[in-house]
Design a protein around this motif. Structure first.
Motif: not given
Length: 480
Positions: A68-69, A75, A65, A72
């Motif tokens: 993924r942030i 972001a 998780t 990315s």
């Protein structure tokens, strides 16, 4: 082909296989089945958690998780800029108080002791000045300005490294570095360079390719090290912040310093691209980066690694080079011939060239004699300005470096020395684009083993500094 045929000619493999077969015969059948079922069950749970299949996404985990942030395209870069902006802010603001305390201790309080001792033993004035006002004061300035920022930046940097975030930074910056012909791991060496360029040069050891490691070493000087932040912040506050209303002065100053730092990052890519297509041609090596799991940092180990292995190591080298620099500063201000000091003669000779590129002779001399440490540039500039402009009642004498408490006093002194907004802007640019300090040059020579590449690392940014400052001065006068 069975296992024995596959491992024919390997006695150790035969022994291992034979032992495994004996162990298999010793395990009861039902126990063996339970073991196999447990292994396959664990494998199925790992697959269910980690593998995405049509119609069924992998089970989310903390690492997945967060990755993924922070990795990315939307972001990743804003988070990266925010994290490092926060780290720089903590370094700069957090270093103010300890820097002032160390300066007060080493300069205001401790400085009279060796002077009184020298007078008590009948030391000649010139020896007292050379040792106390020159060598000791130069080393004291370096320690007071350099130690607190490094003692804050390096632990923060190591905490991010231990947590596992820095490999994600390298992942995000892999594409632009690869496009410039460099290696993605250079992202980590560049970030280390913001603390100290010498440390950034040493950090280039993580790059396996000699060509790409050399590119990282030659371009690390474009990362604005902590020794240059005080110059950037002071000049931006004194001159550029004064151009806007007081309510916007802080924002304007911060924006100017940030712009110079971002220019350094841009030049890292541009110069790396140029080197990789000229003198350092070659294929970009493949970069397989394993993203380690996030883990809590080991605080005590981090402090030891940062303070002992990095901070004190770099500080010791800087002090060793600052001692002779302080002596040179005192000598050029106190050795006179033909009615003027060595400093006065040099400034008068190079002042026209300095004016041509929007600077002055004082700045050029300060950068010549302050090569051992960027931290002493501003005290040297103030001392030389007092001597050249003939300002009375400021400073403690020829060759004695000092700082002023208020920004208005700094502005009044520099304005009396002929400074303009153009001088301030070009000093900020030249602070970014000039030769590395002697500590970094020595480290480059130790890492490359080449006098040629050490000379290139010194002359390349210096030539760019003269070119950029000259261009800015020409455009400035053209539109003025």
């Amino acid at each position: 082909m069975n296992a024995r045929e596959t491992n024919a000619g390997n006695p150790q493999a035969d022994v291992i296989i034979a032992a495994a077969l004996r162990l298999r015969r010793q395990i009861p059948g039902d126990l063996h089945e339970h073991i196999v079922e447990a292994i396959y069950g664990q494998a199925a749970r790992i697959v269910d958690r980690a593998v995405s299949r049509p119609g069924k996404a992998a089970r989310p985990t903390f690492d997945r998780t967060l990755d993924r942030i922070v990795t990315s395209r939307l972001a990743g870069f804003p988070i990266m800029l925010l994290v490092f902006a926060l780290m720089f802010w903590l370094t700069i603001t957090g270093a103010n108080v300890p820097s002032a305390l160390i300066a007060s201790l080493l300069i205001d309080q401790a400085n009279p002791w060796p002077r009184d001792l020298a007078i008590a033993v009948g030391s000649p004035w010139w020896l007292t000045g050379l040792v106390v006002d020159g060598m000791y004061l130069g080393a004291a300035w370096v320690v007071s300005v350099m130690l607190p920022p490094m003692a804050i930046f390096f632990p923060l940097f190591t905490l991010l490294e231990d947590f596992g975030y820095l490999p994600r930074v390298a992942f995000n910056l892999d594409r632009p570095f690869k496009a410039s012909g460099a290696h993605g791991k250079q992202a980590m060496t560049m970030m280390m360079g913001f603390g100290c360029n010498a440390a950034g040069v040493v950090a280039a050891r993580i790059i396996d390719s000699p060509r790409e490691r050399l590119i990282a070493i030659l371009t690390n000087n474009f990362a604005l090290c902590n020794g240059r932040w005080p110059t950037q912040i002071l000049i931006a506050t004194v001159f550029l912040g004064a151009l806007v209303p007081p309510s916007l002065a802080g924002f304007a100053s911060a924006a100017a310093v940030t712009g110079v730092a971002m220019l350094g990052v841009l030049l890292t890519f541009v110069v790396g691209w140029g080197l990789s297509r000229t003198v350092l041609r070659g294929e970009v090596s493949t970069f397989s980066l394993e993203l380690p799991p996030y883990r809590p940092p080991m605080i005590w180990q981090t402090l030891y690694t940062s303070l002992i292995s990095r901070t004190l190591f770099v500080l010791w080298r800087a002090v060793v080079f600052a001692l002779p620099a302080g002596a040179v500063i005192w000598l050029v201000a106190n050795i006179h011939f033909a009615g003027d000091s060595l400093a006065g003669h040099f400034i008068r000779i190079v002042d026209p060239a300095g004016a041509l590129i929007g600077l002055n002779g004082v700045i050029l001399l300060a950068y010549v004699i302050a090569i051992p440490a960027n931290e002493i540039v501003i005290p040297t500039v103030l001392m030389l300005t007092v001597a050249v402009a003939g300002v009375k009642g400021v400073g403690a004498g020829a060759g004695v470096m000092f700082e002023l408490e208020s920004t208005s006093a700094v502005r009044d002194l520099l304005t009396a020395g002929g400074w303009t907004t153009l001088t301030a802007v070009n000093l900020m640019l030249f602070s970014l684009l000039h030769n590395p300090c002697s500590t970094t040059l020595y480290t480059i020579y130790k890492e490359t083993g080449s006098a040629k590449w050490t000379a290139v690392s010194a002359l390349l940014p210096l030539a760019m500094g003269f070119l950029v400052c000259g261009s800015v001065a020409w455009v400035w006068r053209l539109v003025a």
